[in-house]
Design a protein around this motif. Sequence first.
Motif, PDB file in Angstrom:
ATOM      1  N   LEU A   1      -0.286   7.261  -6.270  1.00  0.00           N
ATOM      2  CA  LEU A   1      -1.469   8.133  -6.220  1.00  0.00           C
ATOM      3  C   LEU A   1      -1.129   9.569  -5.818  1.00  0.00           C
ATOM      4  O   LEU A   1      -1.758  10.520  -6.266  1.00  0.00           O
ATOM      5  N   SER A   2      -0.132   9.697  -4.949  1.00  0.00           N
ATOM      6  CA  SER A   2       0.152  10.975  -4.310  1.00  0.00           C
ATOM      7  C   SER A   2       0.258  12.178  -5.263  1.00  0.00           C
ATOM      8  O   SER A   2      -0.324  13.229  -4.988  1.00  0.00           O
TER       9      SER A   2
ATOM     10  N   ALA B   1      -5.280   8.547   3.226  1.00  0.00           N
ATOM     11  CA  ALA B   1      -4.256   7.499   3.320  1.00  0.00           C
ATOM     12  C   ALA B   1      -4.850   6.179   3.811  1.00  0.00           C
ATOM     13  O   ALA B   1      -4.466   5.110   3.341  1.00  0.00           O
TER      14      ALA B   1
ATOM     15  N   ASN C   1       0.829  -1.212   0.000  1.00  0.00           N
ATOM     16  CA  ASN C   1       0.000   0.000   0.000  1.00  0.00           C
ATOM     17  C   ASN C   1       0.859   1.257   0.000  1.00  0.00           C
ATOM     18  O   ASN C   1       0.431   2.306  -0.479  1.00  0.00           O
ATOM     19  N   GLY C   2       2.082   1.129   0.531  1.00  0.00           N
ATOM     20  CA  GLY C   2       3.020   2.247   0.498  1.00  0.00           C
ATOM     21  C   GLY C   2       3.389   2.591  -0.941  1.00  0.00           C
ATOM     22  O   GLY C   2       3.517   3.757  -1.305  1.00  0.00           O
ATOM     23  N   VAL C   3       3.546   1.548  -1.753  1.00  0.00           N
ATOM     24  CA  VAL C   3       3.874   1.757  -3.168  1.00  0.00           C
ATOM     25  C   VAL C   3       2.687   2.387  -3.899  1.00  0.00           C
ATOM     26  O   VAL C   3       2.853   3.276  -4.727  1.00  0.00           O
ATOM     27  N   TYR C   4       1.476   1.945  -3.556  1.00  0.00           N
ATOM     28  CA  TYR C   4       0.281   2.547  -4.166  1.00  0.00           C
ATOM     29  C   TYR C   4       0.202   4.030  -3.811  1.00  0.00           C
ATOM     30  O   TYR C   4      -0.142   4.862  -4.637  1.00  0.00           O
ATOM     31  N   GLY C   5       0.526   4.324  -2.544  1.00  0.00           N
ATOM     32  CA  GLY C   5       0.503   5.713  -2.098  1.00  0.00           C
ATOM     33  C   GLY C   5       1.422   6.580  -2.955  1.00  0.00           C
ATOM     34  O   GLY C   5       1.073   7.692  -3.336  1.00  0.00           O
ATOM     35  N   LEU C   6       2.613   6.026  -3.275  1.00  0.00           N
ATOM     36  CA  LEU C   6       3.561   6.748  -4.122  1.00  0.00           C
ATOM     37  C   LEU C   6       2.952   7.049  -5.487  1.00  0.00           C
ATOM     38  O   LEU C   6       3.139   8.117  -6.051  1.00  0.00           O
TER      39      LEU C   6
ATOM     40  N   VAL D   1      -6.003   3.953   0.958  1.00  0.00           N
ATOM     41  CA  VAL D   1      -5.101   3.594  -0.141  1.00  0.00           C
ATOM     42  C   VAL D   1      -4.874   2.083  -0.135  1.00  0.00           C
ATOM     43  O   VAL D   1      -4.078   1.566   0.647  1.00  0.00           O
TER      44      VAL D   1
END
Lengths: 227, 102
Positions: A91-92, A106, A84-89, A109
């Motif tokens: 989408l951000s 967040a 999900n951290g990668v998805y955040g990158l 995400v």
Amino acid sequence: MKFRLEPDVRPVVTSALALSGAVGVFALAFGVLAVGAGANVWQACALSFFTFTGASQMSAMSVIASGGTVGGALGGALLLAGRNGVYGLALSPHFKGSLAKRLLAAHFVIDETTAMMMAQTNPRLQKIAFWTTAIALFSLWNLGTLLGALLGSAIDPHTYGLDVGFSAAYVAMLFPQLTTTNGKIAAAGGAVISVLLAPFVPIGLPILASGVAIFVGLRPRHETASA
Amino acid sequence: MNMSWALVIWLSVGAYAFKMFGFVIIGSRKLPQALSRCLLLIPAALLAALVFNSTFTTGQSLALDERAIGLVVAIIAAWRKLPLIVVVILGAATTALLRGLM
């Protein structure tokens, strides 16, 4: 009150609702399996409300179900949550808004909101796709978990094969990951490591250790991803 | 059973930390491509590990029993693109049936 959606918004909202409906059914399965693994109804519901990322929730409960410790359950589940951290990158850059709004966004995400948002190119539709999916999916995920947990309290997990129910759910989630060569190698590597290590290390650790299979992603890229 | 509120709390805190890390802290900076590729392979490696570990081990011993047959049925169902709930029910029901017979 008359409520009409503009023509370009309608397909976005319709697919968000359809996706959320399907995820709600998955939540039902999670609720049943979590209670079968030893969680009470409140714990199952709290996981869906506060953790809110399906594969990690399932993974933690299946390590507990097979007799693993809290630490063993957390290792694999947190590694899964890492994506999900990668998805955040991803989408951000498309997200405008205050810090408070970002901190709230967040929480939502996950696989589905990312896929729905990235499927749109227009910023206005991206925003609608993200928030419609987030709200509908979060509601149905939690409702499904509650119903499943209540249902699960009424049945014996071993008799009904619920341990294999977990594996079956993972198999269904795994298939879409196998469209690339790297995906296949990572899956095969993870499978082999998780079985071969089992006799030598504590329960739960083989799942975490199988994470080394992801480093197949370091090899130079020859293929063009098909997914 | 080792289920506890500690697990619920730590998993929730950890999961949110990851979500927030990419979204709020890193923002629009980019990770190296190779690292992103590796991170996106996590579900493939871990889901496969969960399936094989929970089917072919009991505690710390290797095992081959009715779970394997339930798994084969689930794999066929998923390969035929049946809905997730149907895959779960077929896998569990096959195993339940075999347990009843043995």
